[in-house]
Write an enzyme that holds these catalytic residues in place. Structure first.
Site, PDB file in Angstrom:
ATOM      1  N   ARG A  23       0.826  -1.217   0.000  1.00  0.00           N
ATOM      2  CA  ARG A  23       0.000   0.000   0.000  1.00  0.00           C
ATOM      3  C   ARG A  23       0.858   1.264   0.000  1.00  0.00           C
ATOM      4  O   ARG A  23       0.449   2.298   0.551  1.00  0.00           O
ATOM      5  CB  ARG A  23      -0.970   0.027   1.182  1.00  0.00           C
ATOM      6  CG  ARG A  23      -2.029  -1.061   1.129  1.00  0.00           C
ATOM      7  CD  ARG A  23      -3.018  -0.914   2.278  1.00  0.00           C
ATOM      8  NE  ARG A  23      -3.938  -2.043   2.337  1.00  0.00           N
ATOM      9  CZ  ARG A  23      -4.575  -2.426   3.420  1.00  0.00           C
ATOM     10  NH1 ARG A  23      -4.396  -1.796   4.564  1.00  0.00           N
ATOM     11  NH2 ARG A  23      -5.402  -3.468   3.388  1.00  0.00           N
ATOM     12  N   ARG A  27      -3.181   6.690   1.082  1.00  0.00           N
ATOM     13  CA  ARG A  27      -3.698   7.885   1.728  1.00  0.00           C
ATOM     14  C   ARG A  27      -2.699   8.597   2.638  1.00  0.00           C
ATOM     15  O   ARG A  27      -2.954   9.732   3.050  1.00  0.00           O
ATOM     16  CB  ARG A  27      -4.959   7.539   2.530  1.00  0.00           C
ATOM     17  CG  ARG A  27      -6.167   7.244   1.649  1.00  0.00           C
ATOM     18  CD  ARG A  27      -7.376   6.869   2.489  1.00  0.00           C
ATOM     19  NE  ARG A  27      -7.208   5.576   3.135  1.00  0.00           N
ATOM     20  CZ  ARG A  27      -7.988   5.111   4.092  1.00  0.00           C
ATOM     21  NH1 ARG A  27      -8.989   5.855   4.544  1.00  0.00           N
ATOM     22  NH2 ARG A  27      -7.785   3.913   4.614  1.00  0.00           N
ATOM     23  N   ARG A  36      -6.572  11.252  -6.034  1.00  0.00           N
ATOM     24  CA  ARG A  36      -7.837  10.540  -5.833  1.00  0.00           C
ATOM     25  C   ARG A  36      -9.024  11.496  -5.932  1.00  0.00           C
ATOM     26  O   ARG A  36     -10.090  11.133  -6.438  1.00  0.00           O
ATOM     27  CB  ARG A  36      -7.837   9.823  -4.494  1.00  0.00           C
ATOM     28  CG  ARG A  36      -9.174   9.111  -4.238  1.00  0.00           C
ATOM     29  CD  ARG A  36      -9.126   8.142  -3.100  1.00  0.00           C
ATOM     30  NE  ARG A  36     -10.462   7.602  -2.834  1.00  0.00           N
ATOM     31  CZ  ARG A  36     -10.721   6.661  -1.942  1.00  0.00           C
ATOM     32  NH1 ARG A  36      -9.736   6.130  -1.239  1.00  0.00           N
ATOM     33  NH2 ARG A  36     -11.952   6.223  -1.760  1.00  0.00           N
ATOM     34  N   ASP A  73      -6.946  -2.969  -6.982  1.00  0.00           N
ATOM     35  CA  ASP A  73      -7.578  -3.556  -5.803  1.00  0.00           C
ATOM     36  C   ASP A  73      -7.872  -5.020  -6.099  1.00  0.00           C
ATOM     37  O   ASP A  73      -8.137  -5.389  -7.257  1.00  0.00           O
ATOM     38  CB  ASP A  73      -8.876  -2.832  -5.460  1.00  0.00           C
ATOM     39  CG  ASP A  73      -9.414  -3.238  -4.095  1.00  0.00           C
ATOM     40  OD1 ASP A  73      -8.969  -2.651  -3.088  1.00  0.00           O
ATOM     41  OD2 ASP A  73     -10.248  -4.159  -4.033  1.00  0.00           O
ATOM     42  N   TYR A 148     -15.029 -11.588   0.714  1.00  0.00           N
ATOM     43  CA  TYR A 148     -15.735 -10.336   0.450  1.00  0.00           C
ATOM     44  C   TYR A 148     -16.957 -10.571  -0.423  1.00  0.00           C
ATOM     45  O   TYR A 148     -17.999  -9.938  -0.232  1.00  0.00           O
ATOM     46  CB  TYR A 148     -14.797  -9.334  -0.225  1.00  0.00           C
ATOM     47  CG  TYR A 148     -13.739  -8.796   0.698  1.00  0.00           C
ATOM     48  CD1 TYR A 148     -14.011  -7.721   1.552  1.00  0.00           C
ATOM     49  CD2 TYR A 148     -12.465  -9.351   0.728  1.00  0.00           C
ATOM     50  CE1 TYR A 148     -13.042  -7.225   2.406  1.00  0.00           C
ATOM     51  CE2 TYR A 148     -11.482  -8.863   1.579  1.00  0.00           C
ATOM     52  CZ  TYR A 148     -11.779  -7.802   2.416  1.00  0.00           C
ATOM     53  OH  TYR A 148     -10.823  -7.314   3.276  1.00  0.00           O
TER      54      TYR A 148
END
Length: 342
Positions: A23, A27, A36, A73, A148
């Site tokens: 990652r 962010r 983004r 992702d 998921y």
């Protein structure tokens, strides 16, 4: 120019070791947040080659990491199967939960068409990366992706997927097989677009008992590795069964992966045994990076002291968190690269 990550994955000891972070485009970087905002939603960013290329390259420009990992992702695979997918701030990914009868209706007819923007991103990143920087492609492992799909969101212990596998074993096996087949094809396309190395993320491997770990984690990953190797036998593959604990032992041999990504809970004594079989990657606690100072320095030094004399790719034991200070990342890279052998 030689790519240090490839040398390590070939079994060579390189010191100081190459470093990248899971990652690493994310962010914690102000430039990522700005990009983004231009994209709108997270999925829009993943499927916009121009912007996905930009965020993939941002941490390379800032820190000079030895590898870039494709910005995408793991859930683009079910999205390419026609499942609805959205990302909500504060909740993460959301989908309509998968029922047993839905599996036969998964539509892969437009799979590569939907994922074409991802392949374009890989091409663009490879073209723009420094020659010495390794490009890593990736996918989610079938078990983790399935969790998921079945729950429709992330859960703390993946209870919905575990119950589904017990109550509907044939349907669950079919789902894992479909995911393994298409994930392998997805990875092959990433190689053809320019990826040097692949990583398979099994982020929820640690919630399974031994029998389910073998059936749901080991067997599908082995199927992916076998299918990729039939086309590209020399491309290294990193397996990351996060939380596997004692079940890390033998995982490399049973799946065929080249290297093991280790989470921060793996003791360095166990990591050293695993390193005797080949390259390992990891395994700094991401919160040491958040804390900085003494906690960060001691964590780095312990890993380098124990694993630095073997094939090691320095990384975190999971992804970097949004609150990690940028200056701590720079401090970490400087400390690793400032070390001398011995």
């Amino acid at each position: 120019m030689e790519r240090k990550v490839l040398r390590v994955l070939a079994g060579e000891t390189v010191f100081p070791p190459p470093v990248w972070l899971m990652r690493q485009a994310g962010r914690y970087l102000p430039e990522y947040r700005q990009t983004r905002a231009k994209a709108g939603g997270f999925l829009d960013l993943c499927l916009n080659p121009e912007l996905a290329t930009e965020v993939t390259l941002q941490p390379i420009r800032r820190f000079g990491f030895d590898a870039a990992i494709l910005f995408s992702d793991i859930l683009v695979v079910p999205y390419a199967f026609g499942r609805d997918l959205r990302f909500e701030e504060g909740r993460g990914p959301l989908m309509t939960p998968l029922a047993p009868g839905d599996i036969a209706r998964l539509d892969g007819s437009r799979f590569h068409e939907i994922l074409a923007p991802v392949y374009e991103t890989v091409k663009r990143v490879r073209k723009e990366l420094p020659a010495e920087t390794t490009l890593i492609g990736f996918c989610g492992a079938p078990w983790t992706v399935a969790t998921y799909m079945i729950a429709g969101e992330g859960t703390t212990d993946q209870r919905p997927a575990r119950l589904f596998s017990y109550r509907n074993p044939e349907a669950f096996a079919e789902l894992l097989a479909r995911l393994a087949e298409c994930s392998a094809e997805y990875l092959i396309q990433q190689i053809e677009a320019g990826a040097d190395v692949l990583q398979i993320f099994d982020s929820w491997a640690g919630v399974l008992d031994e029998a389910c770990f073998e059936a749901h984690c080991v067997a599908p990953v082995a199927a992916i590795v076998s299918r990729v190797r039939a086309v590209y036998p020399e491309v290294p593959i990193i397996g990351f069964p996060r939380g596997a604990g004692a079940l890390y032992d033998g995982y490399r041999a049973r799946t065929g992966v080249t290297a093991l990504g280790l989470d921060w809970s793996v003791p360095l004594t166990q990591a050293k045994r695993l390193q005797a079989e080949g390259a390992v990657q990891g395994n700094l606690d991401p919160l040491r990076l958040v804390a900085g100072g003494r906690a960060l320095a001691e964590g780095i030094d312990a890993i380098l002291a124990r694993l630095g004399d073997g094939p090691l790719i320095f990384n975190l034991g999971h992804g970097i968190t949004p609150e990690a200070p940028v200056e701590n990342v720079a401090e970490m890279v400087a400390r690793i690269r400032g070390r001398q052998a011995g």
